[in-house]
Scaffold this motif. Sequence first.
Motif, PDB file in Angstrom:
ATOM      1  N   ALA A 133      59.341 -65.229 -62.630  1.00  0.00           N
ATOM      2  CA  ALA A 133      58.340 -64.247 -63.057  1.00  0.00           C
ATOM      3  C   ALA A 133      58.801 -63.512 -64.303  1.00  0.00           C
ATOM      4  CB  ALA A 133      58.072 -63.253 -61.922  1.00  0.00           C
ATOM      5  N   VAL A 134      60.057 -63.104 -64.312  1.00  0.00           N
ATOM      6  CA  VAL A 134      60.599 -62.406 -65.487  1.00  0.00           C
ATOM      7  C   VAL A 134      60.571 -63.320 -66.709  1.00  0.00           C
ATOM      8  CG1 VAL A 134      62.656 -61.343 -66.481  1.00  0.00           C
ATOM      9  CG2 VAL A 134      62.043 -60.874 -64.109  1.00  0.00           C
ATOM     10  N   ALA A 135      60.913 -64.598 -66.507  1.00  0.00           N
ATOM     11  CA  ALA A 135      60.924 -65.548 -67.627  1.00  0.00           C
ATOM     12  C   ALA A 135      59.532 -65.685 -68.240  1.00  0.00           C
ATOM     13  CB  ALA A 135      61.436 -66.906 -67.153  1.00  0.00           C
ATOM     14  N   VAL A 136      58.518 -65.803 -67.387  1.00  0.00           N
ATOM     15  CA  VAL A 136      57.143 -65.956 -67.882  1.00  0.00           C
ATOM     16  C   VAL A 136      56.671 -64.682 -68.570  1.00  0.00           C
ATOM     17  CG1 VAL A 136      54.744 -66.257 -67.174  1.00  0.00           C
ATOM     18  CG2 VAL A 136      56.520 -67.724 -66.203  1.00  0.00           C
ATOM     19  N   LEU A 137      56.905 -63.555 -67.930  1.00  0.00           N
ATOM     20  CA  LEU A 137      56.389 -62.283 -68.441  1.00  0.00           C
ATOM     21  C   LEU A 137      57.068 -61.840 -69.729  1.00  0.00           C
ATOM     22  CD1 LEU A 137      56.092 -60.526 -64.999  1.00  0.00           C
ATOM     23  CD2 LEU A 137      54.189 -60.973 -66.549  1.00  0.00           C
ATOM     24  N   THR A 138      58.307 -62.245 -69.932  1.00  0.00           N
ATOM     25  CA  THR A 138      59.031 -61.859 -71.152  1.00  0.00           C
ATOM     26  C   THR A 138      59.027 -62.963 -72.203  1.00  0.00           C
ATOM     27  OG1 THR A 138      61.150 -62.605 -70.216  1.00  0.00           O
ATOM     28  CG2 THR A 138      60.538 -60.290 -69.879  1.00  0.00           C
ATOM     29  N   GLY A 139      58.355 -64.092 -71.898  1.00  0.00           N
ATOM     30  CA  GLY A 139      58.317 -65.196 -72.852  1.00  0.00           C
ATOM     31  C   GLY A 139      59.671 -65.847 -73.061  1.00  0.00           C
ATOM     32  N   ARG A 140      60.501 -65.864 -71.984  1.00  0.00           N
ATOM     33  CA  ARG A 140      61.852 -66.402 -72.110  1.00  0.00           C
ATOM     34  C   ARG A 140      62.055 -67.612 -71.206  1.00  0.00           C
ATOM     35  NH1 ARG A 140      65.469 -60.977 -71.700  1.00  0.00           N
ATOM     36  NH2 ARG A 140      67.190 -62.442 -72.051  1.00  0.00           N
ATOM     37  N   THR A 141      61.009 -68.408 -71.049  1.00  0.00           N
ATOM     38  CA  THR A 141      61.154 -69.658 -70.300  1.00  0.00           C
ATOM     39  C   THR A 141      61.849 -70.682 -71.186  1.00  0.00           C
ATOM     40  OG1 THR A 141      58.932 -70.320 -71.009  1.00  0.00           O
ATOM     41  CG2 THR A 141      59.126 -69.261 -68.859  1.00  0.00           C
ATOM     42  N   THR A 142      62.946 -71.222 -70.719  1.00  0.00           N
ATOM     43  CA  THR A 142      63.720 -72.206 -71.485  1.00  0.00           C
ATOM     44  C   THR A 142      64.097 -73.365 -70.578  1.00  0.00           C
ATOM     45  OG1 THR A 142      65.870 -71.195 -70.964  1.00  0.00           O
ATOM     46  CG2 THR A 142      64.700 -70.362 -72.916  1.00  0.00           C
ATOM     47  N   VAL A 185      53.171 -64.276 -55.046  1.00  0.00           N
ATOM     48  CA  VAL A 185      53.166 -64.434 -56.502  1.00  0.00           C
ATOM     49  C   VAL A 185      52.722 -63.136 -57.171  1.00  0.00           C
ATOM     50  CG1 VAL A 185      52.175 -65.712 -58.433  1.00  0.00           C
ATOM     51  CG2 VAL A 185      52.809 -66.922 -56.354  1.00  0.00           C
ATOM     52  N   ARG A 186      51.794 -62.435 -56.549  1.00  0.00           N
ATOM     53  CA  ARG A 186      51.357 -61.145 -57.110  1.00  0.00           C
ATOM     54  C   ARG A 186      52.488 -60.108 -57.038  1.00  0.00           C
ATOM     55  NH1 ARG A 186      46.802 -59.285 -58.907  1.00  0.00           N
ATOM     56  NH2 ARG A 186      44.873 -60.483 -58.821  1.00  0.00           N
ATOM     57  N   ILE A 187      53.237 -60.107 -55.947  1.00  0.00           N
ATOM     58  CA  ILE A 187      54.373 -59.192 -55.846  1.00  0.00           C
ATOM     59  C   ILE A 187      55.413 -59.524 -56.911  1.00  0.00           C
ATOM     60  CG2 ILE A 187      56.337 -58.532 -54.384  1.00  0.00           C
ATOM     61  CD1 ILE A 187      54.474 -58.899 -51.968  1.00  0.00           C
ATOM     62  N   ALA A 188      55.690 -60.815 -57.087  1.00  0.00           N
ATOM     63  CA  ALA A 188      56.644 -61.235 -58.117  1.00  0.00           C
ATOM     64  C   ALA A 188      56.161 -60.817 -59.502  1.00  0.00           C
ATOM     65  CB  ALA A 188      56.841 -62.752 -58.057  1.00  0.00           C
ATOM     66  N   TYR A 189      54.858 -60.905 -59.718  1.00  0.00           N
ATOM     67  CA  TYR A 189      54.271 -60.493 -60.995  1.00  0.00           C
ATOM     68  C   TYR A 189      54.491 -59.002 -61.233  1.00  0.00           C
ATOM     69  CZ  TYR A 189      50.422 -59.016 -64.089  1.00  0.00           C
ATOM     70  OH  TYR A 189      49.677 -58.436 -65.074  1.00  0.00           O
ATOM     71  N   ALA A 190      54.270 -58.194 -60.200  1.00  0.00           N
ATOM     72  CA  ALA A 190      54.419 -56.739 -60.347  1.00  0.00           C
ATOM     73  C   ALA A 190      55.878 -56.347 -60.564  1.00  0.00           C
ATOM     74  CB  ALA A 190      53.864 -56.033 -59.114  1.00  0.00           C
ATOM     75  N   VAL A 191      56.779 -56.875 -59.725  1.00  0.00           N
ATOM     76  CA  VAL A 191      58.203 -56.531 -59.854  1.00  0.00           C
ATOM     77  C   VAL A 191      58.785 -57.127 -61.127  1.00  0.00           C
ATOM     78  CG1 VAL A 191      60.472 -56.680 -58.772  1.00  0.00           C
ATOM     79  CG2 VAL A 191      58.427 -56.383 -57.354  1.00  0.00           C
ATOM     80  N   GLY A 192      58.377 -58.355 -61.456  1.00  0.00           N
ATOM     81  CA  GLY A 192      58.851 -58.985 -62.680  1.00  0.00           C
ATOM     82  C   GLY A 192      58.437 -58.211 -63.924  1.00  0.00           C
ATOM     83  N   SER A 193      57.240 -57.634 -63.889  1.00  0.00           N
ATOM     84  CA  SER A 193      56.791 -56.809 -65.016  1.00  0.00           C
ATOM     85  C   SER A 193      57.702 -55.594 -65.181  1.00  0.00           C
ATOM     86  CB  SER A 193      55.341 -56.349 -64.776  1.00  0.00           C
ATOM     87  OG  SER A 193      54.460 -57.443 -64.725  1.00  0.00           O
ATOM     88  N   TRP A 194      58.068 -54.977 -64.057  1.00  0.00           N
ATOM     89  CA  TRP A 194      58.963 -53.811 -64.100  1.00  0.00           C
ATOM     90  C   TRP A 194      60.339 -54.190 -64.644  1.00  0.00           C
ATOM     91  CZ3 TRP A 194      63.619 -52.355 -61.965  1.00  0.00           C
ATOM     92  CH2 TRP A 194      63.936 -50.986 -62.041  1.00  0.00           C
ATOM     93  N   LEU A 195      60.875 -55.307 -64.178  1.00  0.00           N
ATOM     94  CA  LEU A 195      62.188 -55.763 -64.656  1.00  0.00           C
ATOM     95  C   LEU A 195      62.140 -56.100 -66.144  1.00  0.00           C
ATOM     96  CD1 LEU A 195      63.256 -58.068 -61.667  1.00  0.00           C
ATOM     97  CD2 LEU A 195      64.222 -55.834 -62.275  1.00  0.00           C
ATOM     98  N   ARG A 252      60.163 -54.826 -68.396  1.00  0.00           N
ATOM     99  CA  ARG A 252      60.092 -53.594 -69.184  1.00  0.00           C
ATOM    100  C   ARG A 252      61.457 -52.931 -69.296  1.00  0.00           C
ATOM    101  NH1 ARG A 252      55.278 -52.856 -66.183  1.00  0.00           N
ATOM    102  NH2 ARG A 252      56.323 -51.362 -64.797  1.00  0.00           N
ATOM    103  N   HIS A 253      62.323 -53.164 -68.329  1.00  0.00           N
ATOM    104  CA  HIS A 253      63.663 -52.584 -68.362  1.00  0.00           C
ATOM    105  C   HIS A 253      64.699 -53.568 -68.916  1.00  0.00           C
ATOM    106  CE1 HIS A 253      61.622 -49.734 -65.698  1.00  0.00           C
ATOM    107  NE2 HIS A 253      62.584 -48.881 -65.985  1.00  0.00           N
ATOM    108  N   ARG A 254      64.208 -54.608 -69.578  1.00  0.00           N
ATOM    109  CA  ARG A 254      65.041 -55.567 -70.303  1.00  0.00           C
ATOM    110  C   ARG A 254      66.049 -56.293 -69.422  1.00  0.00           C
ATOM    111  NH1 ARG A 254      66.161 -52.668 -76.199  1.00  0.00           N
ATOM    112  NH2 ARG A 254      63.954 -52.197 -76.659  1.00  0.00           N
ATOM    113  N   VAL A 255      65.641 -56.591 -68.215  1.00  0.00           N
ATOM    114  CA  VAL A 255      66.457 -57.437 -67.337  1.00  0.00           C
ATOM    115  C   VAL A 255      66.018 -58.873 -67.558  1.00  0.00           C
ATOM    116  CG1 VAL A 255      67.091 -57.974 -64.967  1.00  0.00           C
ATOM    117  CG2 VAL A 255      66.690 -55.590 -65.654  1.00  0.00           C
ATOM    118  N   GLY A 256      66.931 -59.738 -67.974  1.00  0.00           N
ATOM    119  CA  GLY A 256      66.590 -61.113 -68.307  1.00  0.00           C
ATOM    120  C   GLY A 256      66.528 -62.011 -67.082  1.00  0.00           C
ATOM    121  N   PRO A 257      65.831 -63.152 -67.193  1.00  0.00           N
ATOM    122  CA  PRO A 257      65.682 -64.062 -66.042  1.00  0.00           C
ATOM    123  C   PRO A 257      67.001 -64.646 -65.562  1.00  0.00           C
ATOM    124  CG  PRO A 257      64.823 -65.063 -68.066  1.00  0.00           C
ATOM    125  CD  PRO A 257      65.082 -63.631 -68.372  1.00  0.00           C
ATOM    126  N   MET A 258      67.916 -64.950 -66.485  1.00  0.00           N
ATOM    127  CA  MET A 258      69.191 -65.523 -66.060  1.00  0.00           C
ATOM    128  C   MET A 258      70.030 -64.494 -65.296  1.00  0.00           C
ATOM    129  SD  MET A 258      70.615 -68.246 -68.818  1.00  0.00           S
ATOM    130  CE  MET A 258      69.772 -69.798 -69.072  1.00  0.00           C
TER     131      MET A 258
END
Length: 214
Positions: A92-101, A30-40, A42-48
Amino acid sequence: MLWDDYAGAWSRLHGGFDPRQANFLVRGWVRIAYAVGSWLGRHRVGPMAVTTAGLLICFLVPASVLLLDRPGVFLAAVLVLAAALADGLDGAVAVLTGRTTRLGYVYDSVADRLGELAWLAAFWLAGAPGWLVVTAGAASWLQEYARARATAAGMSEIGVVTVAERPTRVLVTIFGLLAAFAYAPLITAATAVWLALAAVAGLQLLLAIRRALR
């Protein structure tokens, strides 16, 4: 988003299971997902987009076995690992970018089932008996369907962590394909392990549903 905030949000999306209280492997992943998800993020890669990438990789798994024969079995194991990583990152990306739907939640669940169908197709192409592959897949799908219906009826989202949750199926697939690369008949044994775990998991889930809803 700070780690504690992320862990709390992740827990709410996973039936209250707190990754900070998990074992070393789960907490580390989960920590790895948090770190990589944060990077994604920041580069505007969406969860979908991440979910779609993982699904496309899954579709390459049986294709590699079909087109490349035995070397493709090894490549298939690598592709399953890549797909599993993508599957862990979309949330992770969905949570970190506030895009959980709710749409993303449904899409992710459907993508997971289609991905597993592709993995089992690779088992069949690698030599596992068709009836065994179909039975193993049906057992896993029944488990997920029963959990979804029980959740709709009022059970907590997870209900119980069975012996055949998706991470277990990922490991069975990867090691099963690697074993088949070394010795082809072992793909049948891997499929049998998938089915046996799914059967035990079904019983675990049935008991949990009975306790939760009676």
